[in-house]
Design a protein around this motif. Structure first.
Motif, PDB file in Angstrom:
ATOM      1  N   VAL A 188      35.565  53.084 -13.306  1.00  0.00           N
ATOM      2  CA  VAL A 188      35.112  54.123 -14.078  1.00  0.00           C
ATOM      3  C   VAL A 188      35.342  53.437 -15.766  1.00  0.00           C
ATOM      4  O   VAL A 188      34.143  53.551 -16.231  1.00  0.00           O
ATOM      5  CB  VAL A 188      35.973  55.519 -14.096  1.00  0.00           C
ATOM      6  N   VAL A 200      28.830  57.509 -10.960  1.00  0.00           N
ATOM      7  CA  VAL A 200      28.532  57.608 -12.373  1.00  0.00           C
ATOM      8  C   VAL A 200      27.176  57.789 -12.750  1.00  0.00           C
ATOM      9  O   VAL A 200      26.346  57.002 -12.188  1.00  0.00           O
ATOM     10  CB  VAL A 200      29.272  56.592 -13.178  1.00  0.00           C
ATOM     11  N   VAL A 205      32.979  60.790 -21.334  1.00  0.00           N
ATOM     12  CA  VAL A 205      33.058  60.977 -20.013  1.00  0.00           C
ATOM     13  C   VAL A 205      33.863  62.028 -19.502  1.00  0.00           C
ATOM     14  O   VAL A 205      34.543  62.529 -20.208  1.00  0.00           O
ATOM     15  CB  VAL A 205      34.211  59.815 -19.437  1.00  0.00           C
ATOM     16  N   ASP A 249      24.320  59.118 -16.072  1.00  0.00           N
ATOM     17  CA  ASP A 249      24.255  59.597 -17.486  1.00  0.00           C
ATOM     18  C   ASP A 249      23.241  60.903 -17.602  1.00  0.00           C
ATOM     19  O   ASP A 249      22.998  61.169 -18.692  1.00  0.00           O
ATOM     20  CB  ASP A 249      23.859  58.351 -18.324  1.00  0.00           C
ATOM     21  N   VAL A 269      31.282  61.283 -14.025  1.00  0.00           N
ATOM     22  CA  VAL A 269      31.823  60.776 -12.720  1.00  0.00           C
ATOM     23  C   VAL A 269      31.905  61.841 -11.684  1.00  0.00           C
ATOM     24  O   VAL A 269      32.402  62.922 -11.775  1.00  0.00           O
ATOM     25  CB  VAL A 269      33.271  60.352 -13.116  1.00  0.00           C
ATOM     26  N   VAL A 303      39.131  57.037 -21.885  1.00  0.00           N
ATOM     27  CA  VAL A 303      38.806  57.143 -20.769  1.00  0.00           C
ATOM     28  C   VAL A 303      40.197  57.805 -19.881  1.00  0.00           C
ATOM     29  O   VAL A 303      40.167  58.734 -18.962  1.00  0.00           O
ATOM     30  CB  VAL A 303      38.098  56.106 -20.095  1.00  0.00           C
ATOM     31  N   THR A 315      26.639  61.485 -22.245  1.00  0.00           N
ATOM     32  CA  THR A 315      27.670  61.576 -21.252  1.00  0.00           C
ATOM     33  C   THR A 315      28.133  60.809 -20.270  1.00  0.00           C
ATOM     34  O   THR A 315      26.619  60.689 -19.587  1.00  0.00           O
ATOM     35  CB  THR A 315      27.956  63.120 -21.112  1.00  0.00           C
ATOM     36  N   MET A 316      28.915  60.101 -19.720  1.00  0.00           N
ATOM     37  CA  MET A 316      28.775  59.490 -18.232  1.00  0.00           C
ATOM     38  C   MET A 316      29.699  60.591 -17.457  1.00  0.00           C
ATOM     39  O   MET A 316      30.664  60.722 -17.614  1.00  0.00           O
ATOM     40  CB  MET A 316      29.787  58.241 -18.396  1.00  0.00           C
ATOM     41  N   ALA A 360      32.250  52.644 -18.145  1.00  0.00           N
ATOM     42  CA  ALA A 360      32.063  53.584 -19.212  1.00  0.00           C
ATOM     43  C   ALA A 360      31.829  52.360 -20.563  1.00  0.00           C
ATOM     44  O   ALA A 360      31.247  52.638 -21.419  1.00  0.00           O
ATOM     45  CB  ALA A 360      33.283  54.251 -19.524  1.00  0.00           C
TER      46      ALA A 360
END
Ligand code: GTP
Ligand code: SPV
Ligand code: MN
Length: 613
Positions: free
Chosen positions: A22, A141, A34, A143, A120, A4, A117-118, A26
């Protein structure tokens, strides 16, 4: 484990509080990657979504998406406002203790983004530089890639918006996890979805949907619910489900601004996109500032009430949008606009889209056409006349695409407000327009706003589904405290806006036709209201406000039977008596309702009692 720190460094995201936030989510959600998003990433993300089949092409620069079939609207039952103070419980905000909600949501979200995938998304719910920008900054955030694409259209997105925070901790934490849509038990007793705003911790935790206000957290969850709470806690502003328009008078050179609340699906977008009727077009121009949310505050310099639209796009109802009702909306979703349609009907062969009311009849040649669930129309059983598109199907387009967008929509200052209107969908009783005498009566009127609960068939005799201030689904704290805060904010303005109640939806009791043509002609009663405020007309006093006389309303170029006109400009006193009794009960539910509101109620009730005599 995803690195991250490296991702955040590369994105130039230096704010230590944002980084901590974050990192925390995560880890908790178990996201496999991310990615920090900027509006400039839109073209790449669109390509990725097309490749993945999450979007389908709908002509040049237009896209189509389908949501899971049990995930097609905002869910009011599953929406909760949580705080640490039980006093924040109201009638409509579905209050729960923060200490209960936070662990519950964390449990649901734990490990739920494994393999995903996250994204942001740093965002701003305000024109840049606006004096309320401190409350407008957030980091979502999510997904889900299509949620990112919608956020880029509906809000201002980029790391730059986080740069000038006075306090690095002053951002809304907006966490969105979709989870497994096919196993959420939507609408059953085992419903797993939770849409929670922990208002006094400025944290939004939404689990279980990737649709609209459930998933685009800048819009409703932050822009309305969280902002309403912040406006109250800071004593600085109001956040309302209001449209906001400008009216320019080319003859006098004057500009006016009107904002107003109508419950969901009661005509805000259509009013904001209004073209002046042909007969008045040489003199007046209507400009679009906002169609769903307005934040209001008093400008310390000139002492006037100001408003701005925190959004950057339009999430508009598709149904019944056509060249006649709303040519502006059609132009805003044309080729090259990068619009995303959701849950309308789609033809992959021709890349066309269609929805009920787009044309009087659906396409005659059904070959290739799929309904909103993706099923071929050609395979339908004879007699199956279920709609091709979902009734809440929508288009998402940015403000820049709206032909009548105000030149200064992006200006930091906002605009001074001349009038505030409330409007419900009411088939009788409510006249076309009635101007209200003062602020307390205005707030009283807003609190008793409603839309038709049901049609007569369901047997609720003339009773409204009350929707206080058109904010019922977005109430963040108690209604009595809300009324007191509203009185204080607007009351502090040196020049008071004029309040009015409007109704475009009165019907003939016999054949059900709308008594007023509506849409573009709605400009006419608004012009009257501004004239009334300017002292140019007097109107006719009634027990429930001032209505236009027939001569005062500009009806050049409109064709309306004399009988219909008479009805929409008069007050049906017996129906009002019925309504007043319901109001008493409705208002009595609210704790700490200011005495001014009860006084306004008694004034109106007494005037009606006399009108009967
Ligand atoms: P949300 O986005 O859900 O908050 O809705 P909204 O308040 O923006 O409502 P919108 O403008 O999308 O209108 C909802 C429905 O009302 C649409 O089907 C419109 O065609 C219809 N409508 C809007 N204005 C008028 C009007 O003046 N007269 C009549 N008869 N119908 C109208
Ligand atoms: C509404 O329902 O009032 C909307 C759409 O504006 S949503 O963002 O889904 O709440
Ligand atoms: Mn809305």
């Amino acid at each position: 484990m995803v690195d991250v720190e490296k991702v955040l460094d590369e994105a130039g995201l230096a704010n230590p509080k944002v980084r901590e936030y974050v990192r925390y989510w995560a880890e908790l959600t178990g996201a496999s990657q991310v990615e920090v998003v900027d509006a400039a990433d839109d073209a790449r993300l669109i390509r990725e979504a097309l490749d993945a089949g999450e979007l389908l092409p709908a002509g040049e620069g237009r896209y189509y998406s389908r949501s899971y079939h049990k995930d097609t609207a905002r869910s009011e039952e599953r929406t909760i406002v949580a705080t640490n103070d039980p006093k924040d419980k109201g009638v409509y905000n579905n209050w729960r203790p923060a200490s209960e909600m936070r662990p519950l949501l964390e449990d649901k979200m734990r490990g739920a983004s494994v393999g995903k995938t996250m994204y942001v998304i740093p965002y701003l719910m305000a024109p840049p530089g606006n004096e309320l920008a401190t409350w407008a900054t957030g980091v979502q955030v999510t997904d889900t890639r299509t949620v990112v694409l919608h956020m880029i259209r509906m809000s201002r997105v980029g790391v730059g918006y986080l740069e000038n925070l006075e306090d690095p901790d002053q951002f809304v934490r907006a966490v969105h996890v979709t989870g497994d849509l096919e196993n959420h038990g939507q609408g059953t007793p085992e419903d797993k979805r939770y849409f929670v705003t922990v208002a006094d911790e400025r944290t939004i935790l939404h689990f279980g949907s990737s649709y609209g206000g459930n998933a685009l957290l800048g819009k409703i969850a932050h822009g309305l619910r969280q902002a309403a709470y912040d406006g109250w806690a800071s004593k600085k502003f109001l956040a309302e489900q209001y449209m906001l328009i400008g009216i320019h008078d080319k003859e006098t050179g004057k500009d006016y601004h009107i904002c107003g609340g109508f419950p969901s699906a009661s005509g805000k977008t259509n009013l904001a996109m209004m073209l002046a009727p042909d007969a008045l077009g040489d003199r007046y121009h209507v400009s679009f500032y906002g169609d769903d949310i307005a934040w209001l505050w008093v400008n310390e310099e000139d002492g006037r009430l100001y408003g701005m639209n925190p959004e950057y796009g339009v999430f508009g109802v598709a149904k019944d949008t056509n060249e006649g009702t709303n040519p502006t909306a059609l132009a805003s979703v044309g080729e090259g606009t990068q619009v995303i349609f959701t849950n309308v009907a789609y033809n992959p062969d021709t890349q066309e889209v269609w929805w009920e009311g787009r044309t009087p009849q659906p396409p005659a040649d059904v070959s290739g056409w799929l309904d909103w669930k993706g099923n071929p129309i050609a395979d339908r059983e004879p007699g199956d006349d279920s709609p091709w598109s979902h009734p809440n199907s929508r288009f998402t387009t940015t403000l820049d695409n709206v032909p009548n967008i105000a030149e200064d929509y992006n200006a930091a200052a906002g605009v001074p407000i001349d009038a505030i209107i409330f409007g419900g969908r009411t088939r009788d009783r409510e006249p076309l327009i009635r101007a209200i005498h003062d602020l307390a009566e205005g707030v009283y009127d807003g609190l008793t706003l409603g839309a038709e609960a049901t049609f007569a068939a369901e047997g609720v005799d003339g009773q409204l589904r009350y929707d206080p201030m058109s904010n019922r689904p977005f109430m963040a704290y108690g209604e009595g405290d809300y009324a007191a805060h509203y009185l204080k904010i607007v009351g502090a303005a040196k020049e008071q806006p004029i309040f009015a109640h409007v109704n475009w939806f009165q019907r003939d009791p016999e054949d059900g036709h709308f008594l007023w043509p509506g849409y573009r002609d709605n400009l006419r009663p608004l012009l009257w209201l501004l004239q009334l405020k300017n002292g140019e007309v007097k109107g006719r006093e009634t027990a429930v406000g001032i209505v236009p006389t027939e001569d005062e309303l500009n009806l050049v170029g409109v064709d309306i039977p004399a009988k219909d006109l008479e009805t929409i400009l008069s007050i049906n006193v017996p129906r009002w008596h019925q309504e007043i009794a319901n109001r008493e009960e409705h208002l009595a539910q609210f704790e700490r309702l200011p005495e001014e509101i009860w006084e306004a109620h008694r004034r109106v009730a007494a005037a009606l009692a006399e009108a009967d005599d």
